[in-house]
Design an enzyme around this catalytic site. Structure first.
Site, PDB file in Angstrom:
ATOM      1  N   HIS A  92     -24.113 -32.386  56.875  1.00 52.37           N
ATOM      2  CA  HIS A  92     -22.894 -31.573  56.451  1.00 52.37           C
ATOM      3  C   HIS A  92     -23.398 -30.713  55.563  1.00 52.37           C
ATOM      4  CE1 HIS A  92     -21.899 -33.655  52.449  1.00 52.37           C
ATOM      5  NE2 HIS A  92     -22.131 -34.754  53.264  1.00 52.37           N
ATOM      6  N   ASP A 114     -27.155 -35.067  48.945  1.00 50.77           N
ATOM      7  CA  ASP A 114     -25.714 -35.222  49.746  1.00 50.77           C
ATOM      8  C   ASP A 114     -25.185 -33.622  49.900  1.00 50.77           C
ATOM      9  OD1 ASP A 114     -23.577 -36.051  51.010  1.00 50.77           O
ATOM     10  OD2 ASP A 114     -22.820 -36.757  49.187  1.00 50.77           O
ATOM     11  N   GLU A 116     -17.254 -32.273  55.117  1.00 49.82           N
ATOM     12  CA  GLU A 116     -17.348 -33.871  55.248  1.00 49.82           C
ATOM     13  C   GLU A 116     -16.864 -34.401  53.865  1.00 49.82           C
ATOM     14  OE1 GLU A 116     -18.983 -37.669  54.433  1.00 49.82           O
ATOM     15  OE2 GLU A 116     -19.241 -36.108  53.130  1.00 49.82           O
ATOM     16  N   ASP A 120     -27.007 -38.349  56.397  1.00 50.92           N
ATOM     17  CA  ASP A 120     -26.039 -38.154  55.318  1.00 50.92           C
ATOM     18  C   ASP A 120     -25.971 -39.351  54.335  1.00 50.92           C
ATOM     19  OD1 ASP A 120     -24.223 -37.261  53.789  1.00 50.92           O
ATOM     20  OD2 ASP A 120     -22.571 -37.613  54.829  1.00 50.92           O
ATOM     21  N   HIS A 130     -22.968 -37.181  44.297  1.00 47.49           N
ATOM     22  CA  HIS A 130     -21.686 -36.751  43.573  1.00 47.49           C
ATOM     23  C   HIS A 130     -21.780 -36.294  42.070  1.00 47.49           C
ATOM     24  CE1 HIS A 130     -19.106 -38.102  46.958  1.00 47.49           C
ATOM     25  NE2 HIS A 130     -20.209 -37.565  47.470  1.00 47.49           N
TER      26      HIS A 130
HETATM   27 ZN   LIG Z   1     -22.481 -36.589  52.233  1.00 53.82          ZN
END
Ligand SMILES: [Zn+2]
Length: 463
Positions: A286, A298, A332, A360, A430
């Site tokens: 993604h 990510d 995503e 991912d 994140h």
């Molecule tokens: Zn991801």
């Protein structure tokens, strides 16, 4: 390129005679092995995956619906075109748009230890606090069950969800899966209990002062509360401070907002199959990211790998029987619309997706392969392990899948997933630490090479 089937039969006979995959023949004993060697040498020499990831991350964060995401779509479309991939296309998908805003601050205010700043970030999709922020006492809980059992105690308070990821899990994704409901549903449960905001311990096994964001949810009929993550060190400090001063208050101010939806795109390119072009082997990742770092792991890593896999096959002069397609999904992180729209598109009605492989889980060293589709598929793919072992993949077992390729399962597509080492993934996940320097070029490349080898075998041999 096509391989003569008598050779393949010979290869499987060799495999059957082997006591275990660990005693597999040297890769050079087979043409597939020689090919895997060739791809590996090229990949490790050129480190294209790392280079393209560098170009992608230079654009900054790629939050769904943001200008950064739009720039990434254009960059990757151009990258695929420059590599000579075929049928390079943008497939539209309408996505949500959320912005963090300028202000994010929090402090602990205690009569015993004074005022201490706390490191927080708004969770994706959250509403902002009121203009003046929220200031309230804290109810700390480790579970929704504990919150419900607390009855009225949450009323008028900030509910602090402080269950750590379980450090005893060697698979950190399992620990994440067991803790993530606090982030996704914390605001809902806090509202039901009469709270005025949700403050969630960051989902990381590390003890750092970086807050980790991620998607949170609201549901109709339940009041929408502002929701934020607090760094793991901040969570520990707050929890310890509550022991000495249960009446302390926390002040939180955020300025995030949900904006109208926008049209964005999945980016697609392929190596058209020589014999059965409408049968597809899909390699997906993604393109959107969170906004605190630049989404290097990510999932910029996955995007770099799926493009690199096709580049390596093309450079090796290969054109397998079936089409190998790379797709960079949009959205995503914020709703999964790209994956759903891809699977439901009219274009898919003319195609059959034999297998789909999603990357991912970060750009770390590949260690295993998860395979869906049942026993016979597992047996077939396990026979290919000698080609994957030199890349670090030491086990193949049932598994596979992912958010973006998941919708393809409805039409019978076999879902697979290369599993990288997971120990460091949630250090960067994140948060502001998800940057290019967290990526090791060779580990990233080995994942891309494994995808190239596996995609070629799938596209050539079928399932
Ligand atoms: Zn991801």
């Amino acid at each position: 390129m096509s391989w003569p089937s008598p050779f393949i039969c010979l290869f499987f006979l060799i495999q059957l005679a082997l006591p275990s995959a660990g005693d597999a023949p040297a890769a050079s004993e087979s043409e597939y092995g020689a090919l895997a060697d060739k791809i590996t040498r090229q990949g490790l020499t050129e480190s294209y995956a790392y280079n393209v990831l560098g170009r992608l991350t230079r654009l900054g964060p790629r939050l769904t619906g943001s200008p950064g995401a739009a720039a990434a779509v254009e960059l990757m479309r151009q990258e695929m075109t420059d590599l000579g991939l075929e049928n390079v296309q943008l497939e539209p998908t309408v996505v949500g748009r959320w912005v963090r805003g300028e202000v994010e601050e929090a402090r602990l205010i205690s009569s015993t230890i004074g005022t201490i700043p706390l490191s927080i970030c708004a969770l994706g999709g959250s509403i902002a606090t009121p203009e003046g922020g929220v200031r309230a006492q804290i109810l700390e809980v480790k579970s929704f069950q504990e919150l419900r059992a607390a009855g009225d105690k949450a009323r008028g308070k900030i509910v602090f969800f402080n269950r750590p990821m379980d450090p005893t899990r060697s698979n950190t994704f399992q620990a994440y899966g067991e803790a993530v409901e606090q982030r996704t549903r914390g605001a809902i449960e806090a509202a039901r209990a009469g709270g005025i905001a949700a403050l969630v311990r960051s989902l990381s096994l590390g003890e750092t002062d970086f807050p980790h964001t991620g998607l949170m949810q609201y549901i109709p009929g339940v009041e929408r509360l502002p929701s934020a993550a607090i760094s793991t060190l901040g969570a520990n400090l707050l929890s310890d401070s509550l022991q000495g001063d249960p009446g302390l208050v926390v002040y939180i101010k955020t300025s995030c907002a949900n904006l109208p939806s926008v049209t964005s795109y999945n980016v697609v390119g392929e190596l058209r199959g020589a014999a059965i072009p409408d049968e597809i082997v899909l390699l997906g990742a993604h393109l959107d990211s969170w906004d605190l770092g630049v989404g290097a792991h990510d999932d910029g890593a996955g995007c770099a790998q799926v493009i690199e896999a096709l580049r390596l096959l093309k450079l090796a002069g290969l054109r397998p029987k079936r089409t190998v397609r790379s797709i960079l999904f949009m959205d995503e992180e914020f709703g999964g619309t790209g994956g759903r729209d891809y699977a439901r598109s009219e274009r898919r009605k003319r195609e059959r997706h034999l297998a789909a492989l999603e990357s991912d889980r970060g750009g770390f060293l590949p260690i295993g392969l998860g395979v869906g589709g049942g026993e016979s598929v597992l047996r077939k793919i396990t026979a290919w392990q000698p080609f994957l072992l030199p890349l670090g993949i030491s086990w193949i077992k049932p598994g596979g899948g992912g958010v973006d390729i998941g919708p393809l399962a409805e039409s019978g597509t076999v879902l697979l997933g290369i599993v990288p080492d997971s120990q460091r993934y949630f250090d960067a996940h994140h948060c502001s630490q998800d940057v290019l320097s967290a990526i090791h070029p060779r580990e990233l490349e080995l994942g891309a090479i494994a995808m190239a080898v596996l995609a070629f075998l799938l596209a050539e041999e079928g399932l």
